[in-house]
Enzyme design. Structure first.
Site, PDB file in Angstrom:
ATOM      1  CB  THR A   1       5.352   2.276   0.067  1.00  0.00           C
ATOM      2  OG1 THR A   1       4.766   1.118  -0.543  1.00  0.00           O
ATOM      3  CG2 THR A   1       6.662   2.593  -0.645  1.00  0.00           C
TER       4      THR A   1
ATOM      5  N   GLY B   1       0.818  -1.194   0.000  1.00  0.00           N
ATOM      6  CA  GLY B   1       0.000   0.000   0.000  1.00  0.00           C
ATOM      7  C   GLY B   1       0.858   1.252   0.000  1.00  0.00           C
ATOM      8  CB  CYS B   2       0.050   4.721  -0.929  1.00  0.00           C
ATOM      9  SG  CYS B   2      -1.608   4.842  -0.205  1.00  0.00           S
ATOM     10  CE1 TYR B   3      -1.248   8.226   4.368  1.00  0.00           C
ATOM     11  CE2 TYR B   3      -3.142   6.754   4.149  1.00  0.00           C
ATOM     12  CZ  TYR B   3      -2.620   8.031   4.236  1.00  0.00           C
ATOM     13  OH  TYR B   3      -3.455   9.118   4.196  1.00  0.00           O
TER      14      TYR B   3
END
Length: 342
Positions: free
Chosen positions: A152, A148-150
């Site tokens: 990462t 996921g973005c967060y």
């Protein structure tokens, strides 16, 4: 030439995959699916791809995905877990940009995502696709769970400290901000300009779905469970994540040297000079995480600033990075993009 299929090509991560793969010298997109928009040309929906992608959206049944070398799922949570098994049985490798295979504890996943897992037998085989940690496992993986973005931004910021054993892992804090594209390409009141513009708010303070994913990755690095307070915020920008991370130092260490050493060979992690403050606009459109580490007033608190483009290093770019590893290509193939400014 790697033959690529994309399931769910009409969302922001789907079109970002198309943008990056359109200039990839060793990959060719042969199928893009959308049940709702089947029959519509890709460049009609996304004029930015005119002259780059000569395809129309098709239904998954018509897409002949089994003839691809790899299929990306740029779909909502719960889709890939239903369809991945058949593709894997056909010899197709799968990269899921949703969360279906990220969390190894299936019961934990079901609790956070509110649905029964359709393919629990595949979870153990899935490789978590954070190349800076799992590069060798990704090379041979059949199924990759794209982070996921967060997770990462947070993991890349904390990992050097945890791996070196220089912080108290019982009380970590991740204070994170995201642009509205993180919510996806759909009509929601909270994402309207009149709602999100000129405003700033926290959400998911009681618990966000990315929390167990982050804890899992940090615990793996630590060798024991970690204590983490994770608070995401919505900001009035389109792209970008800014993670401000806090931890208590337990050993005296040269933080700048620690981070520079950890990421010295990583093409997509840029450790900034001491005293720097990375900006989200400095990574816009690029598969890049920029990090700065601080020790305010020389105390025992370490502050890490980590920024990524949520649609690139936080999603599609990292997925292409994983594709390159899986097929023995140079890791930066198709990803040598200069960030957009302004």
């Amino acid at each position: 030439m790697v033959k690529v299929g994309i399931v769910g090509g009409t969302g922001y991560t789907g079109v970002e995959l198309l943008r990056l793969l359109a200039k990839h010298p060793q990959a060719c997109v042969t199928a893009v699916t959308s049940r709702k928009d089947a029959g519509i040309r890709v460049d009609e929906m996304f004029p930015s791809l005119r002259g780059r992608i000569d395809l129309a959206f098709t239904t998954p049944d018509e897409a002949r995905l089994a003839e691809c070398d790899v299929v990306f799922f740029a779909t909502p949570n719960g889709i890939a877990m239903q369809d991945a098994a058949a593709l894997l049985d056909a010899g197709v490798r799968v990269i899921d940009l949703a969360a279906d295979f990220r969390i190894k504890d299936v019961f934990e996943w079901e609790k956070w995502y509110g649905m029964q897992h359709a393919s629990p037998h595949l979870v153990a085989d899935a490789v978590y696709g954070l190349p800076e940690v799992n590069r060798e496992a990704i090379r041979s993986a059949r199924l990759v769970a794209n982070p996921g973005c967060y997770p990462t931004a947070v993991q890349l910021g904390f990992l050097p400290l945890i791996e070196a054993g220089v912080i108290d892992t019982a009380s970590l804090i991740a204070d994170c901000k995201s642009g509205v594209s993180g919510a996806g390409r759909k009509g929601e009141i909270g994402a309207l300009l009149a709602e999100a513009g000129d405003s700033f708010k926290a959400y998911g303070v009681a618990g966000h779905r990315h929390l167990p994913e982050i804890r899992q990755g940090l615990a793996r690095a630590s060798g024991k469970p970690v204590g983490l307070t994770f608070v995401p915020h919505l900001t009035p920008m389109i792209r970008g994540i800014h993670a401000t991370l806090y931890a208590r130092l337990t050993k005296d260490v040269d933080l700048q040297r620690l981070f520079e050493s950890r990421y010295a060979d990583e093409s997509f992690v840029d450790v900034l000079p001491a005293g720097s403050h990375p900006e989200t606009r400095s990574v816009r459109g690029a598969n890049l995480c920029r990090i700065a580490v601080h020790r305010p007033q020389g105390g025992d608190t370490v502050v890490v600033l980590s920024v990524i483009d949520n649609l690139v290093k936080g999603a599609a770019g990292q997925a292409v990075q994983n594709l390159n590893l899986m097929f023995g290509l140079p890791e930066n193939e198709g990803l040598d993009v200069v960030p957009l400014l302004p």
